[in-house]
Each structure stands twice: as structure tokens, then as C-alpha cells.
Design an enzyme around this catalytic site. Structure first.
Site, short mmCIF file in Angstrom:
data_model
loop_
_atom_site.label_atom_id
_atom_site.label_comp_id
_atom_site.label_asym_id
_atom_site.label_seq_id
_atom_site.Cartn_x
_atom_site.Cartn_y
_atom_site.Cartn_z
N GLU A 73 -11.12 -10.35 -0.58
CA GLU A 73 -10.76 -9.52 0.58
C GLU A 73 -12.02 -8.86 1.14
O GLU A 73 -12.45 -7.82 0.63
CB GLU A 73 -9.77 -8.44 0.16
N LYS A 88 0.85 -1.20 0.00
CA LYS A 88 0.00 0.00 0.00
C LYS A 88 0.89 1.25 0.00
O LYS A 88 1.96 1.22 -0.60
CB LYS A 88 -0.97 -0.04 1.19
P1 13P Z 1 -4.33 -6.20 5.96
O1 13P Z 1 -3.57 -7.50 5.86
O2 13P Z 1 -3.52 -5.09 6.53
O3 13P Z 1 -5.66 -6.39 6.61
O4 13P Z 1 -4.64 -5.75 4.44
C1 13P Z 1 -5.14 -6.67 3.56
C2 13P Z 1 -5.14 -6.06 2.19
O5 13P Z 1 -5.86 -5.12 1.92
C3 13P Z 1 -4.21 -6.62 1.21
O6 13P Z 1 -4.46 -6.11 -0.06
#
Ligand code: 13P
Length: 250
Positions: free
Chosen positions: A167, A12
Site C-alpha cells: 500500500e 478503518k
Molecule cells: P483507500 O482504498 O481508501 O485508499 O484505502 C486503502 C487502505 O488503506 C486499505 O488498507
């Protein structure tokens, strides 16, 4: 052919270039013979450096986005061709954060997928419902519409370059992981949709990752489910030790 198992990281908007290089170097040194495909998604600005660093390693590199236009006067955008030219092999598309904060709709995502594939990138395509939709029991409807809206226009040949990532938005960054039962149930449903759209063999060959507070503690249990082929990892992918433990759990 057994489908590919995978652990992918999504950094991210985290890590400066120097911090990203340090993390990629650590992973390169530690992840030599993984039991699964390993991919890291980094910010655009890191791609060329990290892809070069990981060139002869077991780790592949992904962009976290690409433009929905081929090229031209789109200030600040990064095209699929540019991503491919860095040495990155994958592109994450359809992430819920892109859908929610940057208003990427089905049509825009279909364009992005098309351009990524046309530039020989493999796509990790994310789908998943928000909390209210889960509470209303609408999760199946939501993922079906997301697939139909952006990727079910692809040919079976093109589909070979698609990895899906389920997700649930309510599980992302919240510490609320879907239970293995919840995740398995919807992964099996997603696979059935792929079978309906293409055929049973295509569905059987499709890699479907789980993402949403997947970490070094819960990964093994999630990965033991028959339709969960690996994970797309956010927070825990930012720490080499944790990400490596998740790879080891696959
Ligand atoms: P987290 O593992 O921080 O919950 O994020 C998941 C995600 O959005 C992966 O693309």
C-alpha cells in the site's frame, strides 16, 4: 498449488455497529460464490457480531489491529487471543496509519505478528513507502526494510499464514492510484525478496494485495497484472455495491 486471490476490505474507523451489521448483511446476501477469498476488516467492537453473522458465508472477518502484549494490565488494548475468540480469522497488521499515527515500529509489529500467528490468526501484513520515499526512488529499500524488520524472522511454515499488502502511502485515500506498471514492478520485487528469503515455491504461493485508492473502476486493470493477487480496499469497501464490483473484477 495456485496462490490464493483475495479481495479484502478495511473499514478503518468507519461505521457504527448497526451500520456495520447492515453492510455485512448486504454483503452476505450478495456475495455467494466469489471467484476469490473475500475478507472484511472491521473495528474490534464489531468483530463478534459480524463474525457470527458471516459464520456460514463466503466472507471471512479480520481485525484491523491487535495488541503487542499477550494479556494483562494494558488498559484499552485488545489481544490476539481476544480477536480469535470472536470468530475472526484474520488480523491486518502494519497498516501505514498505525505506523504513522500510533508509532508502531518494526519491533512492535514483529511482536504483534508473532502473537496473531500464535493465536491461529492469519495476518494481512501491510508495507509501502511514503511520497517522499517514492520521489527519491527509495520504495524498494523501504519495503525491504519493513519485511526484514517485522516478518522475515518467520519460518516458512509460519509464512503460510501471511498475506502481504503493498500500500503506497501516497495512494491511500488520495485518489492517486499507483499505475498498474508501478504496482506490478514493486509487487514483482516484493515476490523476489520472498524467494530470496525462503524459496521460489514459497514466493509463488504468497498472496500479495495492492491497496491505495483501488476502486470499482481501476480494480480489473490492477488485478490483471501477474503479481497483483487482489486488493486491500479502504473507502470503496464501505459501499456494498462498490466492494462487490471489485470482488467481481478479481
Ligand atoms: P483507500 O482504498 O481508501 O485508499 O484505502 C486503502 C487502505 O488503506 C486499505 O488498507
Amino acid at each position: 498449488m495456485a496462490r490464493i486471490k483475495m479481495v479484502a476490505g478495511n473499514w478503518k474507523m468507519n461505521k457504527t455497529l448497526q451500520e456495520g451489521v447492515a453492510l455485512a448483511t448486504e454483503l452476505k446476501n450478495d456475495v455467494k460464490n466469489p471467484n476469490c477469498a473475500v475478507v472484511i476488516g472491521t473495528p474490534f467492537i464489531h468483530l463478534a457480531t459480524v463474525a457470527e453473522l458471516l459464520k456460514d458465508s463466503a466472507i471471512k472477518v479480520a481485525a484491523e489491529n491487535c495488541a503487542d502484549k499477550e494479556k494483562g494490565a494494558y488498559t484499552g488494548e485488545v489481544s490476539a487471543a481476544m480477536v480469535a475468540s470472536t470468530g475472526a480469522e484474520y488480523c491486518i497488521l502494519g497498516h501505514s496509519e498505525r505506523r504513522a499515527y500510533y508509532h508502531e515500529d518494526y519491533a512492535v509489529l514483529a511482536e504483534k505478528v508473532k502473537l496473531a500467528l500464535a493465536n491461529n490468526l492469519k495476518v494481512i501484513f501491510c508495507i509501502g513507502e511514503v511520497k517522499e520515499e517514492r520521489e527519491a526512488g527509495k520504495q524498494n529499500e523501504v519495503v525491504k526494510a519493513q519485511l526484514e524488520g517485522s516478518v522475515f524472522n518467520l519460518t516458512a511454515e509460519e509464512w503460510k499464514n501471511i498475506t502481504l499488502a503493498y500500500e503506497p502511502v501516497w495512494a491511500i485515500g488520495t485518489g492517486l492510484t499507483a499505475t498498474p506498471e508501478q504496482a506490478q514492478e514493486i509487487h514483482a520485487y516484493i515476490r523476489s525478496l520472498v524467494a530470496e528469503k525462503y524459496d521460489a515455491q514459497v514466493a509463488d504461493d504468497t498472496t500479495i494485495l495492492y491497496g491505495g485508492s483501488c476502486n470499482e473502476k481501476n480494480a480489473a486493470e490492477l488485478f490483471s497484472c501477474p503479481d497483483i493477487d487482489g486488493g486491500l480496499i479502504g473507502g470503496a469497501a464501505l459501499v456494498a455495491e462498490k466492494f462487490e464490483a471489485i470482488i467481481a473484477a478479481r
